[in-house]
Design an enzyme around this catalytic site. Structure first.
Site, PDB file in Angstrom:
ATOM      1  CD  GLN A 109      43.160  45.682  39.315  1.00 38.34           C
ATOM      2  OE1 GLN A 109      42.242  45.363  38.940  1.00 38.34           O
ATOM      3  NE2 GLN A 109      44.334  45.803  39.175  1.00 38.34           N
ATOM      4  CG  HIS A 122      40.312  47.751  35.152  1.00 38.08           C
ATOM      5  ND1 HIS A 122      40.828  47.268  33.888  1.00 38.08           N
ATOM      6  CD2 HIS A 122      41.642  47.052  36.054  1.00 38.08           C
ATOM      7  CE1 HIS A 122      41.661  46.630  33.874  1.00 38.08           C
ATOM      8  NE2 HIS A 122      42.183  46.260  35.104  1.00 38.08           N
ATOM      9  CG  HIS A 166      17.128   2.980  42.258  1.00 39.70           C
ATOM     10  ND1 HIS A 166      15.935   3.558  41.431  1.00 39.70           N
ATOM     11  CD2 HIS A 166      18.085   3.896  41.990  1.00 39.70           C
ATOM     12  CE1 HIS A 166      16.232   4.920  41.147  1.00 39.70           C
ATOM     13  NE2 HIS A 166      17.650   4.964  41.261  1.00 39.70           N
ATOM     14  CD  GLU A 220      39.301  40.804  40.118  1.00 40.03           C
ATOM     15  OE1 GLU A 220      39.333  41.965  40.423  1.00 40.03           O
ATOM     16  OE2 GLU A 220      39.404  40.509  38.846  1.00 40.03           O
ATOM     17  CG  HIS A 221      43.605  41.587  41.568  1.00 39.60           C
ATOM     18  ND1 HIS A 221      42.523  42.255  41.123  1.00 39.60           N
ATOM     19  CD2 HIS A 221      44.123  40.748  40.684  1.00 39.60           C
ATOM     20  CE1 HIS A 221      42.377  42.132  39.760  1.00 39.60           C
ATOM     21  NE2 HIS A 221      43.367  40.838  39.695  1.00 39.60           N
ATOM     22  CG  ASP A 262      46.323  43.030  35.791  1.00 45.28           C
ATOM     23  OD1 ASP A 262      45.482  42.231  36.035  1.00 45.28           O
ATOM     24  OD2 ASP A 262      46.198  44.141  36.011  1.00 45.28           O
TER      25      ASP A 262
END
Lengths: 429, 429
Positions: B259, B262, B420, B327-328, B361
């Site tokens: 990661q 990235h 109504h 996230e992971h 991934d």
């Protein structure tokens, strides 16, 4: 008068586009003011919230008095009108029953390659529910926001409701109790949104904030999005009625006005294949307006944003409905199911002559928090899944990794991501 | 060096809070520039898009040449490396198979009061998929965004991908073809987002836009939200590895770097109950960095945002994981299922020693578009439902309206909404 035009008009497309593109809502730019409030709440916690509550709600309380006590809630419930309370209970029971029919399925299985795969839904940990004060303090809205969270299994539902001059609608507290709200604070505005998002000494932070509010509240929700989740920011209400000539014009006129009375920015549209009926409905609107309590708001909405569209056949209405993507769609026709099946974009559909939209606002069961401003093209009404989130699961064995791993190494290398490739390849040696 | 601390430290809570609160991303304020581009595209359509494409992508084309032709796509596919193409096909097949397991259930039933109630899921009409150009033009990302839309039944999937100097990654076109993309345009930036949202002479407007992009693209997506739906705006990637001391430190180090490589803003965190193992992992990270192609990015991310947290027992990791809401999440432990069952907040969980995050991934099957920045507390990874919307249905008969209508009248009156109440009462007479 509302605009009126026909698919036969030479300029139909341009008039319809005008209707689609019309901006009904005036957006106030309160962003800087709201940022200042949120920062103050972040920095000073309870003290900031209490200062704003004193200034804007004219309510001078201590931190200890922010939460309604169980006794205060019980007192309020005992002061509610018995018939209204029964109606509220019926509504709560029906809303809960409908929301419990929504399937929530987690799964876990081993695929042919021997990889274990899963998807698991879990409830959000804590939800904050904003309820407006004053005239727009609607108990039905409390039910519609809180019950899906309760059905989702959210363990903590914190509600905020401003009480200007200390006044609270007891039905709002009764609705909160029926809906399973776990704590209620007498605060509102951007400061209440900040308290829910960041937490204070008294109020623990939540994970998601839902519920309607004024321009300050909407701006605050936008700004705290990311720190917490939020629901959609709802625009003015809308109804689209598709009706043939065999309806009572007075019924359809009442339906159009039931959304128009919400807000001068609301929009009511009638599509019909019967020009005589269209005129009769317009006349019936005027008749109703003479006696309705909110005639001024409803009349302004109808005049400024209302529309009557004439079509040759009701099937011609289908593409128009999909382009308008209305929040509420009423099909007052002989065979509403066949027509409904052709329509793609609508928040909620009301089938047949005996299903006024207002029945869905209160007791039908489905949620009344629905996508506005054509967003039914891509979004849904509030539902149980809005209070849950999904975690996927993957589990490889040495053998299954050996089977699918080389493809991952190949793709990672093709994307130039060497550590991705390494993390798989190192386990394949 | 990454920060390193233990739950035994006296200042643990404050250090953990610092980790939670750390802003890793620098947000550029491009809002005014993006507004100008969007307005220009709205006003001038194709001509504006082509002007920006000439200026920023150094690509001078006509409106007719905006779309890739079937021949161009076929040519590109035939130029792809065969092994990589096979890997891409395996990935596409596995992603599609997994996404097809997501249950989508519409329902329609009559309740005990005789009210017909339903909830109907339908696909979004048209989706726009943004794909970055240049180095970050990832074919895996095309699969992950387009396949859920295809499985949802979206009839039109329009892709935009900038081709600076006319250069396109042929694997991106191959991925689009495999994933069922129906049209591909060689445009990018805010102008491409504008073209998808508003439409131009050549490109029909879509209902929802998904996919990653640079700061211009992110700002443009935020601005067109409302006109169209958008997916989440993803932040920098994150991985949290919970590992006992029985792992190979080199494996876990590779996972942390997968990661980190990235983006310098990415974050990799290790939680372990074994201090000696923690040191061995840190050393293995340095060893890997000596040979990895993206060592500079990965090393910066690890030094600036990496963290090692020591716990007394792996169960102590559970509340920390839920607060980090990664996230992971990789569970490199002997019994990952038991640990996973205790965890509430994570985008995706990777179970056991043979499931590196990178397998997810590319080829595991679940989506790799996942909630970042702690938003797994309230949101889910991209899935089939993101490309569908839900319409609720209500149908009353005279009898069932008579049964539930009076409660609606009562509630409408209590909320001061006379029209109504009238719209229901008028049908009860």
């Amino acid at each position: 008068m509302p605009v009126k035009f026909s698919t036969r008009d030479a300029d139909f497309e341009s008039r319809f586009q005008d209707l689609l593109g019309a901006k009904r809502e005036v957006q106030e730019d309160l962003n800087n003011a709201v940022t200042a409030i949120l920062n103050d709440v972040k920095a000073r916690g309870d003290a900031a919230v209490l200062d704003y509550t004193k200034r804007w709600d004219r309510l001078d309380i201590t931190a200890e008095a922010m939460a309604f006590t169980a006794d205060e809630i019980a007192d309020a419930v005992s002061n509610c009108d018995a018939e209204t309370l029964d109606a509220l209970k019926l509504a709560a029971a029906r809303i809960e029953a409908f929301h419990r029919t929504q399937p929530i399925e987690s799964s876990f299985f081993t695929d042919p390659a021997g990889v274990r795969l899963g998807a698991r839904w879990t409830p959000v940990g804590a939800v904050g529910l904003y309820v407006p004060g004053g005239l727009a303090s609607y108990p039905s809205s409390v039910l519609m926001n809180a019950i899906p969270a309760k059905v989702a299994g959210v363990p903590r539902i914190a509600m905020v409701v401003p009480t200007p001059d200390g006044v609270i609608n007891p039905l709002v507290l009764a609705a909160a109790q029926l809906a399973g709200v776990t704590e209620i604070y007498r605060i509102g505005g951007a400061q209440a949104v900040g308290a829910l998002a960041f937490g204070t000494e008294t109020i623990k932070p939540v994970d998601k904030i839902t519920g309607p509010g004024n321009a300050f509240v909407a701006a605050a929700k936008r700004q705290v999005f990311g720190t917490v989740g939020i629901d959609m920011i709802a625009g003015p209400s809308e109804i689209l009625v598709v009706a043939d000539g065999h309806n009572d014009p007075a019924w359809i006129a009442a339906d159009l006005l039931s959304q128009a009375e919400h807000d001068t920015s609301a929009q009511s549209i009638l599509i019909t294949d019967d020009p005589t009926f269209a005129d009769a409905v317009a006349a019936a609107v005027d008749t109703h307006l003479a006696t309705l309590p909110r005639a001024e708001i409803a009349g302004t909405s109808w005049r400024d944003h209302g529309a009557i569209i004439l079509v040759d056949s009701l099937d011609d209405a289908v593409p128009l409905v999909d382009r308008l993507a209305p929040e509420h769609l009423e099909l007052a026709v002989a065979d509403p199911d066949t027509l409904a099946a052709k329509i793609r974009n609508a928040g909620a559909i009301f089938l047949g002559r005996y299903t006024p939209e207002a029945i869905g606002d209160y007791v039908a069961g489905p949620n009344h928090v629905l996508p506005t401003a054509r967003s039914a093209r891509f979004s849904s009404g509030l539902n149980v899944l809005d209070f849950m989130k999904r975690t996927t699961l993957v589990g490889c064995t040495p053998e299954s990794l050996a089977q699918i791993g080389p493809a991952a190494v190949s793709l990672a290398n093709s994307e130039g991501l060497g550590a991705h490739a390494l993390s798989v390849a190192i386990r394949l040696r």
